[in-house]
Design an enzyme around this catalytic site. Sequence first.
Site, PDB file in Angstrom:
ATOM      1  N   SER A   9       9.893   8.290   9.426  1.00 59.23           N
ATOM      2  CA  SER A   9      10.539   8.518  10.714  1.00 59.23           C
ATOM      3  C   SER A   9      12.038   8.652  10.490  1.00 59.23           C
ATOM      4  O   SER A   9      12.568   8.179   9.484  1.00 59.23           O
ATOM      5  CB  SER A   9      10.262   7.354  11.670  1.00 59.23           C
ATOM      6  OG  SER A   9      11.005   7.492  12.860  1.00 59.23           O
ATOM      7  N   ASN A  10      12.703   9.299  11.445  1.00 61.14           N
ATOM      8  CA  ASN A  10      14.166   9.302  11.486  1.00 61.14           C
ATOM      9  C   ASN A  10      14.660   8.698  12.796  1.00 61.14           C
ATOM     10  O   ASN A  10      15.818   8.861  13.168  1.00 61.14           O
ATOM     11  CB  ASN A  10      14.710  10.727  11.316  1.00 61.14           C
ATOM     12  CG  ASN A  10      14.590  11.226   9.884  1.00 61.14           C
ATOM     13  OD1 ASN A  10      14.885  10.497   8.942  1.00 61.14           O
ATOM     14  ND2 ASN A  10      14.130  12.448   9.718  1.00 61.14           N
ATOM     15  N   ASN A  13      16.269   3.841  16.382  1.00 58.73           N
ATOM     16  CA  ASN A  13      15.849   2.607  17.055  1.00 58.73           C
ATOM     17  C   ASN A  13      14.674   1.958  16.333  1.00 58.73           C
ATOM     18  O   ASN A  13      14.638   0.748  16.122  1.00 58.73           O
ATOM     19  CB  ASN A  13      15.478   2.898  18.508  1.00 58.73           C
ATOM     20  CG  ASN A  13      16.675   3.256  19.353  1.00 58.73           C
ATOM     21  OD1 ASN A  13      17.578   2.457  19.558  1.00 58.73           O
ATOM     22  ND2 ASN A  13      16.708   4.483  19.850  1.00 58.73           N
ATOM     23  N   GLU A  42       3.132  17.180  12.450  1.00 59.91           N
ATOM     24  CA  GLU A  42       2.451  17.321  13.736  1.00 59.91           C
ATOM     25  C   GLU A  42       1.516  16.135  13.971  1.00 59.91           C
ATOM     26  O   GLU A  42       0.644  15.844  13.158  1.00 59.91           O
ATOM     27  CB  GLU A  42       1.646  18.621  13.776  1.00 59.91           C
ATOM     28  CG  GLU A  42       1.000  18.871  15.131  1.00 59.91           C
ATOM     29  CD  GLU A  42       0.205  20.164  15.171  1.00 59.91           C
ATOM     30  OE1 GLU A  42      -0.300  20.504  16.259  1.00 59.91           O
ATOM     31  OE2 GLU A  42       0.083  20.830  14.120  1.00 59.91           O
ATOM     32  N   ASP A  73       2.401   4.688  14.759  1.00 58.20           N
ATOM     33  CA  ASP A  73       2.278   5.499  15.974  1.00 58.20           C
ATOM     34  C   ASP A  73       2.058   4.513  17.095  1.00 58.20           C
ATOM     35  O   ASP A  73       1.244   3.587  16.983  1.00 58.20           O
ATOM     36  CB  ASP A  73       1.128   6.492  15.879  1.00 58.20           C
ATOM     37  CG  ASP A  73       1.244   7.568  16.967  1.00 58.20           C
ATOM     38  OD1 ASP A  73       2.380   7.999  17.243  1.00 58.20           O
ATOM     39  OD2 ASP A  73       0.206   7.974  17.519  1.00 58.20           O
ATOM     40  N   SER A  74       2.818   4.668  18.115  1.00 56.81           N
ATOM     41  CA  SER A  74       2.737   3.718  19.212  1.00 56.81           C
ATOM     42  C   SER A  74       2.876   4.449  20.528  1.00 56.81           C
ATOM     43  O   SER A  74       3.345   5.590  20.585  1.00 56.81           O
ATOM     44  CB  SER A  74       3.835   2.652  19.082  1.00 56.81           C
ATOM     45  OG  SER A  74       5.112   3.263  19.026  1.00 56.81           O
ATOM     46  N   TYR A 158      10.015   3.891  27.172  1.00 61.87           N
ATOM     47  CA  TYR A 158       9.581   3.386  28.475  1.00 61.87           C
ATOM     48  C   TYR A 158      10.074   1.959  28.731  1.00 61.87           C
ATOM     49  O   TYR A 158       9.676   1.341  29.721  1.00 61.87           O
ATOM     50  CB  TYR A 158       8.047   3.416  28.552  1.00 61.87           C
ATOM     51  CG  TYR A 158       7.446   4.798  28.460  1.00 61.87           C
ATOM     52  CD1 TYR A 158       7.363   5.616  29.582  1.00 61.87           C
ATOM     53  CD2 TYR A 158       6.963   5.298  27.252  1.00 61.87           C
ATOM     54  CE1 TYR A 158       6.806   6.892  29.501  1.00 61.87           C
ATOM     55  CE2 TYR A 158       6.414   6.567  27.152  1.00 61.87           C
ATOM     56  CZ  TYR A 158       6.337   7.358  28.285  1.00 61.87           C
ATOM     57  OH  TYR A 158       5.791   8.628  28.210  1.00 61.87           O
ATOM     58  N   HIS A 184       4.970  -4.967  20.728  1.00 66.13           N
ATOM     59  CA  HIS A 184       3.775  -4.471  20.062  1.00 66.13           C
ATOM     60  C   HIS A 184       4.066  -4.166  18.596  1.00 66.13           C
ATOM     61  O   HIS A 184       3.261  -4.466  17.721  1.00 66.13           O
ATOM     62  CB  HIS A 184       3.250  -3.227  20.772  1.00 66.13           C
ATOM     63  CG  HIS A 184       4.294  -2.175  21.046  1.00 66.13           C
ATOM     64  ND1 HIS A 184       5.489  -2.446  21.684  1.00 66.13           N
ATOM     65  CD2 HIS A 184       4.342  -0.845  20.765  1.00 66.13           C
ATOM     66  CE1 HIS A 184       6.201  -1.347  21.785  1.00 66.13           C
ATOM     67  NE2 HIS A 184       5.535  -0.366  21.229  1.00 66.13           N
TER      68      HIS A 184
END
Length: 204
Positions: A9-10, A13, A42, A73-74, A158, A184
């Site tokens: 990931s980049n 956060n 993807e 993945d969340s 969110y 989570h």
Amino acid sequence: MVKKLVVASNNHNKIREIKQIFSKYPIEILSMKEVGVNIDIEEDGVTFSENAYKKAETVYRILEQKAMVLADDSGLMVKGLNGEPGVHSARFAGEHGNDKKNNEKLLKLLKNKDRESRKAKFLCTIVLIEDLNKVIRVQGEVEGLICEEERGSNKFGYDPLFYVPEYNMTFGEMPAELKNSISHRAKALEKLKREMKKYIEREI
């Protein structure tokens, strides 16, 4: 010896949270950008686990197995929306990563819905590839409610809409230390640390 762990990931956060949670371990956390991997993967899986594994395996192979790779993945699952946005959380409104539009769509769909319909949970699946014969999968979740308006200065995802009753505040209102201890992702990472403990102690 400090082990290298590349996060597939980049997202600043996300990487910051992972670094904070792993701060006491002899592990160097690196983003894809920091190791020269510049690709878009993807996320076409139907589950969080499928997406996380695809990201981790892709980066692991690009790095020619020279580092551990972690991917997660969340997403948010809302009861009144039959589990949506789910794996589409980041692109719920059609544009990937547009938090403002995603939140606006969520509020619109839940307008005038009762408390039961607003029940929700954040779910995170983490896949860590140490080598292709050792893959660790863990999952964490936290339950809450979707507010009728954004609350808090932390606008990540969110978070300003996700209200946790036992703390009487949204993720967006929580200090980072508190959120990182109950989120989570934090719960999934705690499970991951337990799984990795013997491996880390053996390697250092």
